[in-house]
Structure formats: structure tokens, C-alpha cells
Motif scaffolding. Structure first.
Motif, short mmCIF file in Angstrom:
data_model
loop_
_atom_site.label_atom_id
_atom_site.label_comp_id
_atom_site.label_asym_id
_atom_site.label_seq_id
_atom_site.Cartn_x
_atom_site.Cartn_y
_atom_site.Cartn_z
N UNK A 186 -42.55 97.48 -27.75
CA UNK A 186 -41.97 96.15 -27.63
C UNK A 186 -40.45 96.20 -27.70
N UNK A 187 -39.92 96.97 -28.64
CA UNK A 187 -38.47 97.10 -28.75
C UNK A 187 -37.88 97.74 -27.50
N UNK A 188 -38.56 98.74 -26.96
CA UNK A 188 -38.07 99.40 -25.76
C UNK A 188 -38.04 98.44 -24.58
N UNK A 189 -39.06 97.63 -24.43
CA UNK A 189 -39.11 96.65 -23.33
C UNK A 189 -37.98 95.63 -23.49
N UNK A 190 -37.78 95.14 -24.68
CA UNK A 190 -36.74 94.15 -24.95
C UNK A 190 -35.35 94.75 -24.69
N UNK A 246 -30.33 95.30 -21.91
CA UNK A 246 -29.21 96.23 -21.73
C UNK A 246 -29.37 97.18 -20.55
N UNK A 247 -30.57 97.31 -20.01
CA UNK A 247 -30.79 98.20 -18.88
C UNK A 247 -30.61 99.67 -19.22
N UNK A 248 -30.76 100.01 -20.49
CA UNK A 248 -30.56 101.38 -20.95
C UNK A 248 -31.74 101.82 -21.81
N UNK A 249 -31.93 103.14 -21.90
CA UNK A 249 -32.98 103.64 -22.80
C UNK A 249 -32.58 103.45 -24.25
N UNK A 253 -39.59 110.96 -37.18
CA UNK A 253 -40.89 110.30 -37.05
C UNK A 253 -40.99 109.63 -35.69
N UNK A 254 -39.91 109.01 -35.25
CA UNK A 254 -39.88 108.36 -33.93
C UNK A 254 -40.12 109.39 -32.83
N UNK A 255 -39.44 110.52 -32.90
CA UNK A 255 -39.60 111.55 -31.86
C UNK A 255 -41.03 112.08 -31.81
N UNK A 256 -41.66 112.26 -32.95
CA UNK A 256 -43.06 112.70 -32.97
C UNK A 256 -43.97 111.65 -32.35
N UNK A 257 -43.71 110.39 -32.67
CA UNK A 257 -44.49 109.29 -32.12
C UNK A 257 -44.30 109.21 -30.60
N UNK A 289 -38.59 110.39 -21.31
CA UNK A 289 -37.35 110.65 -22.05
C UNK A 289 -36.27 111.06 -21.07
N UNK A 290 -35.04 110.66 -21.39
CA UNK A 290 -33.88 111.03 -20.60
C UNK A 290 -32.93 111.78 -21.51
N UNK A 291 -32.51 112.96 -21.06
CA UNK A 291 -31.65 113.81 -21.88
C UNK A 291 -30.19 113.51 -21.64
N UNK A 292 -29.37 113.99 -22.57
CA UNK A 292 -27.93 113.92 -22.42
C UNK A 292 -27.32 112.61 -22.88
N UNK A 293 -26.01 112.49 -22.61
CA UNK A 293 -25.27 111.29 -23.00
C UNK A 293 -25.88 110.08 -22.28
N UNK A 294 -26.16 109.03 -23.03
CA UNK A 294 -26.79 107.84 -22.45
C UNK A 294 -28.29 107.97 -22.31
N UNK A 295 -28.84 109.07 -22.82
CA UNK A 295 -30.28 109.30 -22.73
C UNK A 295 -31.03 108.60 -23.84
N UNK A 296 -32.33 108.78 -23.83
CA UNK A 296 -33.19 108.16 -24.83
C UNK A 296 -34.58 107.98 -24.26
N UNK A 297 -35.27 106.96 -24.73
CA UNK A 297 -36.65 106.68 -24.34
C UNK A 297 -36.73 105.42 -23.51
N UNK A 298 -37.52 105.47 -22.44
CA UNK A 298 -37.79 104.32 -21.58
C UNK A 298 -39.29 104.18 -21.40
N UNK A 299 -39.71 102.96 -21.12
CA UNK A 299 -41.11 102.74 -20.75
C UNK A 299 -41.36 103.36 -19.38
N UNK A 300 -42.50 103.97 -19.21
CA UNK A 300 -42.85 104.57 -17.93
C UNK A 300 -43.48 103.55 -16.99
#
Length: 124
Positions: A15-19, A24-27, A43-47, A59-70
Motif C-alpha cells: 500500500x505504501x509503495x502504491x501511494x 512521487x513517481x519514484x520507487x 527486515x524490509x529487504x527480507x520481506x 527492485x531498481x539498483x543505484x542512485x534513485x533505486x528502490x522497490x516498485x510494484x510489478x
């Protein structure tokens, strides 16, 4: 008996990722998600690894990376979230209401999918 909150954490993370994506249009980074879930980034990374294996996040690596919904949230089922736990953990219920210090979410199950509203007092 200790309460298993892993499924709740998965749903909150999605839900947080979707919001965040919508606003913001970012991961979201693991640190951002950890702040919203009141947990540790490890814990988040394991989840997220379990969610990635289920094809729910990327997942997106590097600067500006993070997690996005697929995929959009309306294409995610509670069963898939439960599958990210290896099919273990708390049993699925028809309605769940979860309150946490930084988050209030009501989840209503309709035909195996979930819809929710959320608030996070941390601006991410």
C-alpha cells in the motif's frame, strides 16, 4: 503466543509503495518502507525478497533505486501476499483491521483481492 504480523507488513508495504508511486513517481527505498512499518530496513529487504519471488515487486539498483510494484494493486491477491511468506504464517481472514502507531489501514477482502486506505505520518 506471539502474533504473526508478516502478512500485515506485506500488505502495508504494498500500500505504501502504491501511494508513493502515485504521489512521487519514484520507487521506495528500504529505509523509507522501514520508517512506515516501524521496523528495520534489513527486515524490509527480507520481506521484499519474498514479494519479488512472487512477481509482486521489482527492485531498481543505484542512485534513485528502490522497490516498485510489478503490477497494479488490483492485480494482487491476498493469496499471493501469503505465498510470499512461503504459504506459512497467519491464516487469511475475511476482514482485517490493523492499527499501528504510524499507520492505520483497513483491509476489505473482495473476491480474493484487497482494497485499502492508509495514512503514514512520515512524509516519504
Amino acid at each position: 503466543m506471539k502474533r504473526d504480523s508478516r502478512l500485515s507488513n506485506i500488505l502495508h508495504a504494498l500500500l505504501h509503495m502504491a501511494e508513493h508511486e502515485q504521489r512521487h513517481g519514484q520507487p521506495m527505498t528500504s529505509d523509507m518502507l522501514a520508517a512506515c512499518l516501524s521496523t528495520n530496513p534489513v527486515v524490509v529487504r527480507r520481506t521484499m525478497a519474498g514479494l519479488r519471488e512472487q512477481g509482486l515487486v521489482v527492485s531498481e539498483k543505484g542512485h534513485g533505486g528502490g522497490w516498485r510494484l510489478a503490477r497494479p494493486l488490483d492485480g494482487v491477491t491476498l493469496g499471493q501476499g501469503h505465498g510470499a511468506l512461503g504459504g506459512q504464517g497467519q491464516a487469511l481472514r475475511r476482514t482485517a483491521h490493523v492499527e499501528a502507531e504510524d499507520l492505520v489501514a483497513s483491509l476489505h477482502v473482495e473476491h480474493g483481492h484487497f482494497a485499502a486506505g492508509l495514512q503514514c505520518d512520515e512524509e516519504v
